[in-house]
Design a protein around this motif. Structure first.
Motif, mmCIF file in Angstrom:
data_model
loop_
_atom_site.group_PDB
_atom_site.id
_atom_site.type_symbol
_atom_site.label_atom_id
_atom_site.label_comp_id
_atom_site.label_asym_id
_atom_site.label_seq_id
_atom_site.Cartn_x
_atom_site.Cartn_y
_atom_site.Cartn_z
ATOM 1 N N ILE A 198 163.828 45.612 22.108
ATOM 2 C CA ILE A 198 164.328 46.429 20.386
ATOM 3 C C ILE A 198 163.015 46.115 20.074
ATOM 4 C CG2 ILE A 198 164.229 46.890 18.261
ATOM 5 C CD1 ILE A 198 167.984 45.679 18.306
ATOM 6 N N LEU A 199 161.881 47.811 20.434
ATOM 7 C CA LEU A 199 160.793 47.173 19.323
ATOM 8 C C LEU A 199 160.538 48.368 17.402
ATOM 9 C CD1 LEU A 199 159.739 46.756 22.732
ATOM 10 C CD2 LEU A 199 157.285 48.672 22.253
ATOM 11 N N LEU A 200 160.255 47.541 17.066
ATOM 12 C CA LEU A 200 159.990 48.004 15.361
ATOM 13 C C LEU A 200 158.711 47.960 14.633
ATOM 14 C CD1 LEU A 200 162.853 47.611 12.543
ATOM 15 C CD2 LEU A 200 161.867 45.136 12.935
ATOM 16 N N THR A 201 159.401 49.523 13.924
ATOM 17 C CA THR A 201 157.535 48.726 13.148
ATOM 18 C C THR A 201 158.439 49.708 11.866
ATOM 19 O OG1 THR A 201 157.308 50.916 12.573
ATOM 20 C CG2 THR A 201 156.938 50.275 14.313
ATOM 21 N N SER A 202 157.877 48.423 10.649
ATOM 22 C CA SER A 202 158.193 48.285 9.271
ATOM 23 C C SER A 202 157.510 48.272 8.211
ATOM 24 C CB SER A 202 159.486 47.673 9.182
ATOM 25 O OG SER A 202 159.637 48.014 7.706
ATOM 26 N N HIS A 203 156.953 48.809 7.406
ATOM 27 C CA HIS A 203 156.028 48.315 6.045
ATOM 28 C C HIS A 203 156.525 47.150 5.109
ATOM 29 C CE1 HIS A 203 154.055 52.514 6.633
ATOM 30 N NE2 HIS A 203 153.097 50.990 6.322
ATOM 31 N N TYR A 204 157.987 46.913 5.407
ATOM 32 C CA TYR A 204 158.489 45.663 5.174
ATOM 33 C C TYR A 204 158.169 44.710 5.311
ATOM 34 C CZ TYR A 204 160.499 49.771 1.586
ATOM 35 O OH TYR A 204 160.302 51.005 1.349
ATOM 36 N N MET A 205 157.470 43.777 4.714
ATOM 37 C CA MET A 205 157.799 42.259 6.044
ATOM 38 C C MET A 205 159.194 41.380 5.758
ATOM 39 S SD MET A 205 155.081 41.421 7.214
ATOM 40 C CE MET A 205 155.905 39.857 7.987
ATOM 41 N N GLU A 206 160.044 41.819 4.960
ATOM 42 C CA GLU A 206 161.109 40.881 5.258
ATOM 43 C C GLU A 206 161.926 42.329 6.626
ATOM 44 O OE1 GLU A 206 161.438 39.059 3.273
ATOM 45 O OE2 GLU A 206 163.301 38.258 4.355
#
Lengths: 330, 279
Positions: free
Chosen positions: A209-217
């Protein structure tokens, strides 16, 4: 190895148009183009079963990288191999094993119940009836949405829709999953549910899985490894713990005082971060935290003392601001 | 970097159950917007009535005009409504926007052929419109009982259906190409609107093309639009010789091949500059 990226660059050619009607008309005859490098010479590899988080500000190149990896964009330079395929060739065997979820794009048929999209995907991916039933039951169970399958998509809440998007993307049990901002716009409770689901799914199916997110959590909870990316370049590739060790030069010591002391006294121990009597926090160089803490305890009337790692957000902000001081804008 | 681009992905066929599901979803979608569809059909009926009564008035005290008897002309006019549903019904009008808004990505990341997807969606749309068209024209004939020329020869009628089928494929590729403008420009509506206007005129959706001045008729002959409406109906009316029919079918198949190749070429060019936008 599941994914390998070597010297990937993607340069967008953007049609430049000044505002105003006159400029619009003149641009009909004389088109001006601007080259905008979104990703500049990045390389990395991903082992199968890894869950990797991309961290970076808006426009850093995270989404562009995911789009190149899923075969949507034609790379300007470089080589990409995903499951042994060149993504842009869009080989059927490749497409059958991947999925892309974009938090701000939906694949669900807006006017139909989600079940209709799932059934269409069943045929697209050529999933047999038994497997389909099994996977669907498992996913709806994990996400707790089995009662919503026959409700028109437009009538679902944002969170419910995101869950359905995930089901639509996972119904063919992809080996490689690209998640672009899967939790965007969701409330904290829904964010956590989706996040937990992604983590469980990764463990259960050993999918990459490659994931981008603005949420650090999201990244903190999920990613075993992070890629920090800014202005199209990878600034850091490794575990979050190592990122902290490498970039966080300070630790924070927070103190609760027993009685009033002159705050100027703290200056000799470190940089004063905040004072909110009886609470004082100071920043201390990483190597000296233990010595400083014992010195503080011996010389001042201290009720309680804690040594804390700085916020991951702060560290990452430091990484970005230090990279921005380099005159590397191309 | 990647000299070999596989055109087949996005162009080739797949399992029949897939197309059944696409049919089903397309119909359910149309049924969600029942009123939209109903109004569309009313618009088509109005168009039929206008053209019909206009031509009917022209024949007020004549038996023939431009070499067409009253029966022939009224048959032509009513058949436009039927052939329209087969040839000009399409769901491809939103492709330009799909490209611009990045929704094309949903198809590109799946093992599905985009063109086949839209083709089967169009088939579903055409079938529904055809049923309505036949129903509407049927009612019209029952009520007004206009003088019509029915084609008694089954072979000619089948040839008419084949010609209409070819017209449908031609228009499908034509509409795709207009949609592919979206790869290069965000202004996809204006070219579509303009091309539709020109197409409708040269396809013969208002009158048979051979009543035009020779020069305009010659232009119409070299355009693919000639084979959308006019040619199939002329076949049905029995006004073409076997040689003319054969020539017409050959040229229209030639157009299909040409547009098919062009579509593939533009598609692969477009994908290379596709930016998968939409954020």
């Amino acid at each position: 190895m599941s994914i390998s990226v070597a010297h990937l660059s993607k340069i967008y050619r953007i049609h430049k148009k000044a505002p105003g009607l006159l400029n619009s008309i003149s641009s009909l005859f004389l088109r001006q183009y601007e080259s905008i490098p979104a990703v500049k010479d990045i390389s990395f590899t991903v082992q199968s079963g890894e869950l990797i988080g991309f961290i970076g500000p808006n426009g850093a190149g995270k989404t562009t990288t995911l789009k190149c990896l899923s075969g949507l964009l034609y790379p300007t330079h470089g080589d990409i191999k995903v499951l042994g395929f060149n993504p842009f060739d869009r080989n059927k065997k490749f497409l059958q094993q991947i999925a892309l979820v974009m938090g701000q794009k939906n694949q669900l048929w807006w006017d139909l119940p989600p079940m209709e999209t799932f059934l269409l995907n069943k045929e697209i991916y050529e999933i047999d009836d038994l497997q389909f039933k099994k996977t669907l039951a498992q996913l709806t169970d994990l996400l707790d949405v089995s009662k919503l399958l026959s409700i028109q998509v437009r009538k679902l809440s944002l969170g419910e829709r995101m869950k359905m998007e995930l089901i639509a993307a996972l119904i063919h049990s992809p080996k490689v999953l690209f998640l672009d901002e899967p939790t965007i716009g969701l409330d904290v409770v829904m964010q956590k549910k989706v996040r937990d689901f992604i983590g469980d799914y990764n463990k259960l199916h050993q999918s990459t899985i490659l994931l981008t997110s603005h949420y650090m959590e999201d990244v903190r909870q999920l990613a075993q490894r992070v890629l920090v990316i800014d202005r199209g370049q990878i600034l850091y590739d490794g575990t979050l713990t190592n990122l902290v060790n490498k970039y966080a030069k300070y630790k924070t010591i927070s103190i609760v005082l027993d009685e009033h002391v002159d705050v100027q006294l703290f200056r000799q121990y470190g940089q004063i971060d905040s004072i909110d009597y009886p609470k004082v926090t100071i920043k201390v160089a990483r190597g000296q935290t233990k010595a400083t803490a014992s010195a503080l305890l011996q010389s001042l009337p201290i009720n309680d003392l804690n040594i804390e790692e700085p916020d991951i957000e702060d560290i990452i902000r430091d990484v970005f601001s230090s990279s921005q001081q380099k005159p590397s804008r191309g | 970097m990647h000299p070999v681009v596989d055109h087949k992905q996005g162009m080739s066929g797949q399992n029949p159950k897939l197309y059944l599901q696409i049919f089903k979803n397309t119909w359910s979608e149309i049924m969600t917007y029942r009123v939209n569809f109903l109004f569309w059909r009313i618009r088509m009926v109005m168009q039929m009535l206008v053209v019909y009564f206009l031509w009917n008035a022209f024949y007020a005290n004549r038996t023939a005009l431009f070499g067409y008897s009253r029966e022939m002309m009224l048959t032509y006019v009513l058949l436009i409504s039927i052939v329209r549903t087969i040839v000009l019904s399409t769901t491809t009008v939103d492709i330009g926007n799909k490209i611009n808004q990045g929704d094309l990505s949903n198809y590109l990341v799946k093992p599905i052929c985009f063109v086949c997807f839209y083709f089967s969606r169009d088939m579903a749309d055409k079938l529904l419109n055809l049923i309505c068209g036949i129903f509407e024209v049927g009612i019209f004939i029952l009520i007004l009982n206009p003088p019509l020329a029915f084609q008694p020869d089954l072979f000619v009628t089948s040839t008419f259906l084949v010609a209409a089928g070819i017209g449908a494929v031609l228009y499908f590729y034509f509409s795709l190409l207009i949609g592919f403008i979206g790869f290069w420009s965000t202004e996809v509506w204006a070219p579509r609107f303009l091309s539709l206007t020109i197409m409708e005129f040269f396809a013969g959706t208002l009158f048979p093309l051979d009543i035009l001045p020779q020069s305009l008729y010659t232009i119409s002959q070299v355009l693919p639009f000639h084979y959308f409406i006019y040619f199939p109906i002329k076949v049905y009316l029995g006004q073409l010789t076997q040689t003319e029919i054969l020539a017409g079918l050959t040229v229209s198949v030639g157009w299909v091949i040409l547009l098919l190749l062009l579509t593939r070429y533009i598609w692969s060019k477009g994908l290379k500059i596709y930016q998968a936008e939409g954020k």
